[in-house]
Design an enzyme around this catalytic site. Sequence first.
Site, PDB file in Angstrom:
ATOM      1  N   THR A   1       0.584  -1.651   0.004  1.00  0.00           N
ATOM      2  CA  THR A   1      -0.108  -0.549   0.205  1.00  0.00           C
ATOM      3  C   THR A   1       0.916   1.391  -0.072  1.00  0.00           C
ATOM      4  OG1 THR A   1      -1.493  -1.074   1.245  1.00  0.00           O
ATOM      5  CG2 THR A   1      -2.528   0.979   1.325  1.00  0.00           C
TER       6      THR A   1
ATOM      7  N   GLN B   1      -5.424  -1.985  -3.005  1.00  0.00           N
ATOM      8  CA  GLN B   1      -5.299  -0.832  -2.721  1.00  0.00           C
ATOM      9  C   GLN B   1      -4.176  -0.154  -3.739  1.00  0.00           C
ATOM     10  OE1 GLN B   1      -4.398  -3.550  -1.049  1.00  0.00           O
ATOM     11  NE2 GLN B   1      -4.601  -3.729   0.737  1.00  0.00           N
TER      12      GLN B   1
ATOM     13  N   ASP C   1      -7.709   3.409  -0.925  1.00  0.00           N
ATOM     14  CA  ASP C   1      -7.175   3.980  -0.233  1.00  0.00           C
ATOM     15  C   ASP C   1      -6.624   4.811  -1.296  1.00  0.00           C
ATOM     16  OD1 ASP C   1      -7.007   1.808   1.814  1.00  0.00           O
ATOM     17  OD2 ASP C   1      -5.983   1.179   1.423  1.00  0.00           O
TER      18      ASP C   1
ATOM     19  N   ASP D   1     -12.476   2.849   2.379  1.00  0.00           N
ATOM     20  CA  ASP D   1     -11.296   3.538   3.169  1.00  0.00           C
ATOM     21  C   ASP D   1     -10.296   4.220   2.727  1.00  0.00           C
ATOM     22  OD1 ASP D   1     -12.287   1.646   5.513  1.00  0.00           O
ATOM     23  OD2 ASP D   1     -10.480   0.404   4.940  1.00  0.00           O
TER      24      ASP D   1
ATOM     25  N   ARG E   1     -19.942   0.556  -6.641  1.00  0.00           N
ATOM     26  CA  ARG E   1     -18.365  -0.587  -6.319  1.00  0.00           C
ATOM     27  C   ARG E   1     -20.043  -1.931  -6.981  1.00  0.00           C
ATOM     28  NH1 ARG E   1     -15.646  -2.864  -1.676  1.00  0.00           N
ATOM     29  NH2 ARG E   1     -17.473  -2.881   0.082  1.00  0.00           N
TER      30      ARG E   1
ATOM     31  N   TYR F   1     -16.544   3.503   2.772  1.00  0.00           N
ATOM     32  CA  TYR F   1     -16.140   3.457   3.689  1.00  0.00           C
ATOM     33  C   TYR F   1     -15.228   5.218   3.990  1.00  0.00           C
ATOM     34  CZ  TYR F   1     -16.555  -1.488   5.440  1.00  0.00           C
ATOM     35  OH  TYR F   1     -16.610  -2.614   5.228  1.00  0.00           O
TER      36      TYR F   1
ATOM     37  N   ARG G   1     -14.223   3.599   9.582  1.00  0.00           N
ATOM     38  CA  ARG G   1     -13.916   2.490  10.532  1.00  0.00           C
ATOM     39  C   ARG G   1     -12.303   3.531  11.361  1.00  0.00           C
ATOM     40  NH1 ARG G   1     -13.368  -2.891   6.589  1.00  0.00           N
ATOM     41  NH2 ARG G   1     -11.692  -1.853   5.443  1.00  0.00           N
TER      42      ARG G   1
END
Length: 373
Positions: free
Chosen positions: A126, A170, A195, A216, A236, A244, A281
């Site tokens: 990542t 990611q 990400d 995320d 998605r 998130y 989260r």
Amino acid sequence: MRLALRFLPFALLSLVLAAAGPGTPATHAATAQTPRYDALVDASYRGRAGTLVGGTPVFRTLGAALAAAPGDTTGYTVFLRDGRYHEKLTVRRAKVHLIGESRDGTVITYDAAAGMPSPAGGTYGTSGSFTLRVLAPDFTAEHLTVENAFDYAANAAKPDGDPTKLAGAQAVALMTDSASDRAVFRDVRISGNQDTLYPDAGRQYFEHCMVSGSVDFIFGAGRAVFDDCDIVSLDRGSATNNGYVTAPSTPRSQPYGFVFIRSRLRKASPAMAAGSVALGRPWHPSSHPGVLPSAVFIDCTMDDHIGARGWASMSGRDASGARRTYLPGDSRFFEHGSRGPGAVASPSRPVLPEDALPYYTIDRVLAGWDPAP
């Protein structure tokens, strides 16, 4: 003509340079007429790198312009003409200032993902998948796009048995790390999927920016203010879970993580299922005990993709390999003054008390640093 160019008004200068004909260095220097730019970058430039046009060195790539920066501590301002710059870049010099010709026309792009092989060996991971990484203080970017163009949707559509399907999807567009501090982003579009934006160190200020992604897509340990920004969730195609917005890993000793002020949480597709996106989260990298994630939304407008649950839990493995689940109720997750169809009152969506609001001014969050131009 070279000396005279620096003093012509922009509109007149553009006409003069256009008359010079295609293929000449002058054609690509329409914005180098003032001495405030230390370098000009133009994707269509074909001359010798660093050639002076109107007193300003011209380059075809941003990487070359950054490499030519002097090794002192003075500011270094680079103007980028509209175009697509397929480059993977790390800024290691302090006081770099990037100015694009237009937010959507000036695009710094790359397509690395965590599971891809890295030229250094192994996979990128990542942290190594970034398009643009900032490792030095006092960085500024304005009027441009930073994009990770990895095709997340196409990869996700591949069957699980397909050997070309990446396990690590990611793909970071922008990352601040290490010695980064006092980073400013104005009118910048930061685009990706999983990400997208990784503010992992120091303080940063995002004003009038747009950040898009799905899973995320704003994550990390840094301290960041998002002032009057558009935060766009991508669809998605799920009826229940389209991702998130945040996954902060704020150190317990740090009073602030991500603070969104007067911003808009939007969905990219009108067809996106209602209530299918969580505000965030809690990310605990390697289950580190010194982490207490923080994300706060103040006076933000939320579309209906944000649902009543508000926040979600997140699991991870500790040093022994055991899996642990971290609950949003054990984190510093709050909102205040939320409005719009996604502003649903719920016991699982903690409200920041009125008397706590004075502690969430931009000045306090940024510890007295003023990001004004």
